[in-house]
Design an enzyme around this catalytic site. Structure first.
Site, short mmCIF file in Angstrom:
data_model
loop_
_atom_site.label_atom_id
_atom_site.label_comp_id
_atom_site.label_asym_id
_atom_site.label_seq_id
_atom_site.Cartn_x
_atom_site.Cartn_y
_atom_site.Cartn_z
N ARG A 98 26.13 43.78 53.00
CA ARG A 98 27.58 43.88 52.74
C ARG A 98 27.83 45.36 52.44
NH1 ARG A 98 31.53 40.16 49.07
NH2 ARG A 98 31.38 39.01 51.03
N HIS A 125 34.23 40.36 58.97
CA HIS A 125 33.56 39.41 58.06
C HIS A 125 33.19 38.16 58.87
CE1 HIS A 125 32.14 37.64 54.51
NE2 HIS A 125 33.26 37.43 53.84
N GLN A 128 32.15 34.73 57.25
CA GLN A 128 33.30 33.96 56.75
C GLN A 128 33.92 33.16 57.89
OE1 GLN A 128 34.71 33.69 53.54
NE2 GLN A 128 35.82 32.06 54.58
N ASP A 217 44.59 36.05 52.94
CA ASP A 217 43.53 36.73 52.17
C ASP A 217 44.22 37.65 51.17
OD1 ASP A 217 41.12 37.92 51.33
OD2 ASP A 217 40.85 39.09 53.15
N CYS A 257 39.85 32.68 52.32
CA CYS A 257 38.41 32.94 52.18
C CYS A 257 37.96 33.03 50.73
CB CYS A 257 38.04 34.20 52.94
SG CYS A 257 38.86 35.68 52.31
N ARG A 285 30.49 27.75 53.65
CA ARG A 285 29.76 29.02 53.79
C ARG A 285 28.25 28.78 53.80
NH1 ARG A 285 32.10 33.95 52.64
NH2 ARG A 285 30.05 34.61 53.38
N1 CP Z 1 34.78 34.99 50.88
C1 CP Z 1 33.81 35.81 50.41
O1 CP Z 1 33.14 36.53 51.17
O2 CP Z 1 33.64 35.76 49.07
P1 CP Z 1 32.69 36.70 48.20
O3 CP Z 1 33.28 38.10 48.26
O4 CP Z 1 32.72 36.13 46.82
O5 CP Z 1 31.31 36.71 48.80
N1 NVA Z 2 39.33 41.26 52.68
C1 NVA Z 2 38.56 41.01 51.48
C2 NVA Z 2 37.70 39.82 51.68
C3 NVA Z 2 36.92 39.40 50.46
C4 NVA Z 2 35.98 38.25 50.72
C5 NVA Z 2 37.75 42.24 51.13
O1 NVA Z 2 37.24 42.91 52.04
O2 NVA Z 2 37.62 42.53 49.94
#
Ligand code: CP
Ligand code: NVA
Length: 299
Positions: A98, A125, A128, A217, A257, A285
């Site tokens: 990540r 993502h 997701q 989101d 999400c 997930r």
């Molecule tokens: N939806 C999602 O990716 O959640 P987290 O940021 O908690 O992993």
């Molecule tokens: N768009 C958000 C998604 C979090 C799961 C971010 O990137 O923070």
């Protein structure tokens, strides 16, 4: 052949469907393909769902997850992304990351000799989206011809969802403020991915008109915290509330999400109400991660 999952388009529509089928299989049917193997989970940003679901998916497949904070590997600070990829490929069957900068996960995928999974970047993502598609498929049946609205920022989550939805033959309706929308080149790129279609408007009401599913989101993604006050003003008319949901189909389903901010991108009555499927989506997930890892290590 080594395959990676950095964006949705790294897999064909058929391969994505196979991953979703694997996700739906009982754990015992997958025959522990990670037995005796490791999976590195590197996080430059916080996570609840992604970390928990990936760790448990690795465990369920017989492997050992190694959670690593971004600063411990120090992409291009402690050592180069390429050296990290090559060293960790010797310990693990899969590397997952990540990251802030999408280019980092792309470079990992090029340099690693094992599959690389994007666990969220500023651009995409895809993990997701696997859970989103699995959840919609379970609730609606075949997805081709169904309509899905994205309300809010055209961000990492929106891009991966739009890609997969068009690949699966869905009709995507994006409702995003000017300046936070998809540009023409992006709309054209996604429209070419499959049989589905893409429509964009700057009015949330127009985007949700008659749709089967409404996704949203946070208005403030990780790393954008300093822009919060400005964004909250700009996105004010993009809250998914009861009156917006009334413009969708009578059976329309709500998805997010998570993490969610009640009173900003979604009202409490919608996310906590009968049309909301955010917990199924979040729990999926785990199943999606397990299906993807099983598929990647079988290639
Ligand atoms: N939806 C999602 O990716 O959640 P987290 O940021 O908690 O992993
Ligand atoms: N768009 C958000 C998604 C979090 C799961 C971010 O990137 O923070």
């Amino acid at each position: 052949m080594k395959r990676s999952f950095v964006t949705i388009t790294d897999l064909s529509a058929e391969e994505l469907s196979t991953v979703l089928s694997l996700a739906a299989l009982p754990i015992a049917d997958l025959a522990a393909p990670l037995a005796g193997k490791g999976v590195a989970l590197i996080f430059e940003k916080p996570s609840n769902r992604t970390r928990q679901s990936m760790e448990m998916a690795v465990f369920q497949l017989g492997g050992h997850p190694v959670y690593t904070r971004g600063e411990e590997v120090g992409f291009d600070r402690r050592e180069s992304v390429e050296d990290i990829a090559r060293i960790m490929s010797g310990y693990h069957a899969v590397l997952a990351a990540r990251v802030f900068d999408h280019e980092v996960v792309e470079r990992l995928a090029v340099a690693a000799s094992v599959p690389v999974v994007n666990m969220l970047s500023d651009y995409a993502h895809p993990l997701q989206t696997l859970a989103d598609m699995l959840t919609m498929q379970q609730l609606m049946g075949p997805l081709a011809g169904r309509t899905v609205a994205w309300i809010g920022d055209y961000n990492n989550v929106a891009r991966s969802l739009a890609e997969a939805a068009v690949m699966f033959g869905m009709h995507v309706r994006i409702g995003a403020p000017v300046g936070f929308d998809a540009d023409v080149a992006e709309l054209e790129r996604i429209a070419l991915l499959g049989e589905g279609t893409l429509f964009q408007t700057h009015r949330a009401e127009e985007a949700v008109d008659g749709v089967d599913a409404v996704h949203t989101d946070t208005w403030v993604s990780m790393g954008q915290e300093a822009e919060k006050a400005e964004r909250v003003k700009i996105f004010e008319s993009f809250q998914v509330d009861g009156s917006l949901m009334e413009l969708a189909s009578p059976q329309a389903m709500f998805f997010h999400c998570l993490p969610a901010y009640r009173g900003l991108e979604v009202s409490a009555d919608v996310i906590d109400g009968p049309s909301s499927h955010v917990l199924d989506q979040g729990h999926n997930r785990l199943h999606a991660a397990r299906g993807l890892l099983a598929w990647l290590v079988s290639q």
